[in-house]
Scaffold this active site. Structure first.
Site, PDB file in Angstrom:
ATOM      1  N   GLY A  27       0.819  -1.217   0.000  1.00 26.08           N
ATOM      2  CA  GLY A  27       0.000   0.000   0.000  1.00 26.08           C
ATOM      3  C   GLY A  27       0.846   1.257   0.000  1.00 26.08           C
ATOM      4  N   LEU A  28       2.102   1.133  -0.462  1.00 29.46           N
ATOM      5  CA  LEU A  28       2.993   2.305  -0.425  1.00 29.46           C
ATOM      6  C   LEU A  28       3.091   2.991  -1.784  1.00 29.46           C
ATOM      7  CD1 LEU A  28       5.805   0.984   1.973  1.00 29.46           C
ATOM      8  CD2 LEU A  28       4.100   2.716   2.477  1.00 29.46           C
ATOM      9  N   GLY A  29       2.042   2.868  -2.610  1.00 30.96           N
ATOM     10  CA  GLY A  29       1.993   3.734  -3.785  1.00 30.96           C
ATOM     11  C   GLY A  29       2.448   3.120  -5.091  1.00 30.96           C
ATOM     12  N   SER A  30       2.144   1.844  -5.344  1.00 26.33           N
ATOM     13  CA  SER A  30       2.604   1.247  -6.604  1.00 26.33           C
ATOM     14  C   SER A  30       1.844   1.806  -7.811  1.00 26.33           C
ATOM     15  CB  SER A  30       2.501  -0.278  -6.561  1.00 26.33           C
ATOM     16  OG  SER A  30       1.205  -0.663  -6.224  1.00 26.33           O
ATOM     17  N   SER A  31       0.570   2.199  -7.640  1.00 23.02           N
ATOM     18  CA  SER A  31      -0.187   2.753  -8.782  1.00 23.02           C
ATOM     19  C   SER A  31       0.405   4.084  -9.231  1.00 23.02           C
ATOM     20  CB  SER A  31      -1.651   2.984  -8.414  1.00 23.02           C
ATOM     21  OG  SER A  31      -2.210   1.831  -7.892  1.00 23.02           O
ATOM     22  N   ALA A  45       3.461   5.063  -8.697  1.00 21.95           N
ATOM     23  CA  ALA A  45       4.822   4.822  -9.214  1.00 21.95           C
ATOM     24  C   ALA A  45       4.767   4.294 -10.643  1.00 21.95           C
ATOM     25  CB  ALA A  45       5.564   3.852  -8.302  1.00 21.95           C
ATOM     26  N   ASP A  92       0.854  11.267  -3.755  1.00 27.04           N
ATOM     27  CA  ASP A  92       1.632  10.061  -4.070  1.00 27.04           C
ATOM     28  C   ASP A  92       2.310  10.197  -5.436  1.00 27.04           C
ATOM     29  OD1 ASP A  92      -0.911  10.108  -5.170  1.00 27.04           O
ATOM     30  OD2 ASP A  92      -1.396   8.030  -4.698  1.00 27.04           O
TER      31      ASP A  92
END
Ligand code: MEV
Length: 321
Positions: free
Chosen positions: A107-111, A113, A154
């Site tokens: 949940g640390l922002g892969s979308s 990134a 993000d």
């Protein structure tokens, strides 16, 4: 011709939820990187390969003429990013796009990134020479297309990297010279959908505007004071602010037992501050530690059922690799 870009994930430090309502936030980039490789090909299609699709023996193929039609869930951010860059460039190319992500994104922002990497790689391939703000504008527009909501913090973190003070839509994007950050990240084991939690807070604000708006104002004050604490490395004061902020997020109803367990475990083991990071409901929390408490806090997080994510913070933003 082929271009590859990589972008980091993010850890929201202060300003969660309030940033959706024109208050600032503080975010640092986490070195869990997504890589996107874009190659021109001799077809009239866009072929997208992701780890998820490849594991099923599939790929997404879209005739270029249909790029603006319905998007597939697994590749929606890449499709939207390509559409926005093509529109900016006033041209289309047949492409093969391969995304590589870390096995788990927590949940640390892969979308954001993957969107930032796609925009940067494609802009480079088309020789568009865009600055960071122009890359941000394209990537944020793509994310809004897919998600319909979001402050864009993000996306800014994925593009600029480091640690930034940010306001919705990129109204303010201020890189902060903060050096090493003494934070430990704990993952609760539960992945959550941000959009539903944002809607839940919106409903609360609609019902109780005179209560919730001042609460956002307080988060704003905490974020501004937290920024000053970070810059002068005043960890004692920052710890207090982080804990007060957590109390306000509890008031918004976004804390859950699995996060609360980690937060209290970290504080009991000596962390001077601990709070959830992001929308709440699960995903990650972080704790402010020093040399004497760091090992004990990590052990306490694991003992409480969490996973410690040992990744570099203040990581570099999107880059061509
Ligand atoms: C989610 O990671 C953070 C929120 O503030 C939503 C947003 O800023 O888009 C809850």
């Amino acid at each position: 011709m082929s271009v590859t870009a990589s972008a980091p994930g993010k850890l929201l430090l202060l300003g969660d939820h309030a940033v959706v309502y024109q208050r600032p936030c503080l975010v640092t980039a986490v070195d869990i990187r997504v890589r996107v490789e874009i190659t021109e090909q001799d077809t009239d299609t866009l072929d997208i390969l992701t780890p998820e699709l490849t594991a099923r023996g599939e790929r997404r193929t879209i005739p270029l003429a249909q790029l603006h039609q319905e998007r597939r869930r697994e590749t929606a951010f890449v499709e939207a990013a390509v559409a926005h860059v093509f529109e900016k460039a006033q041209q289309q190319r047949a492409l093969r796009i391969v995304t590589h992500s870390a096995p788990r994104s927590y949940g640390l922002g892969s979308s954001s990134a993957v969107t930032a990497s796609t925009v940067a790689a494609l802009a480079a391939l088309l020789d568009l020479r865009l600055d960071q703000k122009a890359l941000f504008d394209l990537a944020y527009a793509a994310v809004l297309d897919v998600q319909g909501t979001g402050s864009g913090f993000d996306v800014a973190s994925a593009i600029y990297g480091g640690t930034i003070y940010y306001m919705r839509g990129g109204a303010v994007i201020e890189p902060l010279d903060v050096g090493d950050l003494p934070f430990v990240i704990g993952y609760s084991g539960e992945k959550v959908g941000t959009v539903n939690l944002v809607k839940q807070v919106a409903r609360l604000r609609d019902c109780h505007p005179t209560v919730i708006n001042p609460l956002f104002d307080l988060i704003h004050t905490i974020t501004d004071q937290g920024r000053d604490c970070l810059l002068r490395r005043d960890w004692a004061a920052l710890g207090d602010l982080i804990n007060i902020h957590q109390g306000l997020l509890d008031s918004l109803g976004v804390n859950v037992p699995q996060l609360a367990r980690l937060i209290f475990a970290a504080r009991s083991a000596g962390a001077s501050g601990a709070k959830l990071s992001g929308a709440g409901g699960g995903d990650c929390m972080y704790a402010l530690v020093d040399e004497t408490s760091c090992a004990a806090v990590k052990a306490a997080l694991r003992h409480a059922g969490g996973e410690v994510i040992d990744q570099k913070l203040h990581a570099p933003g999107v880059c061509i690799v």
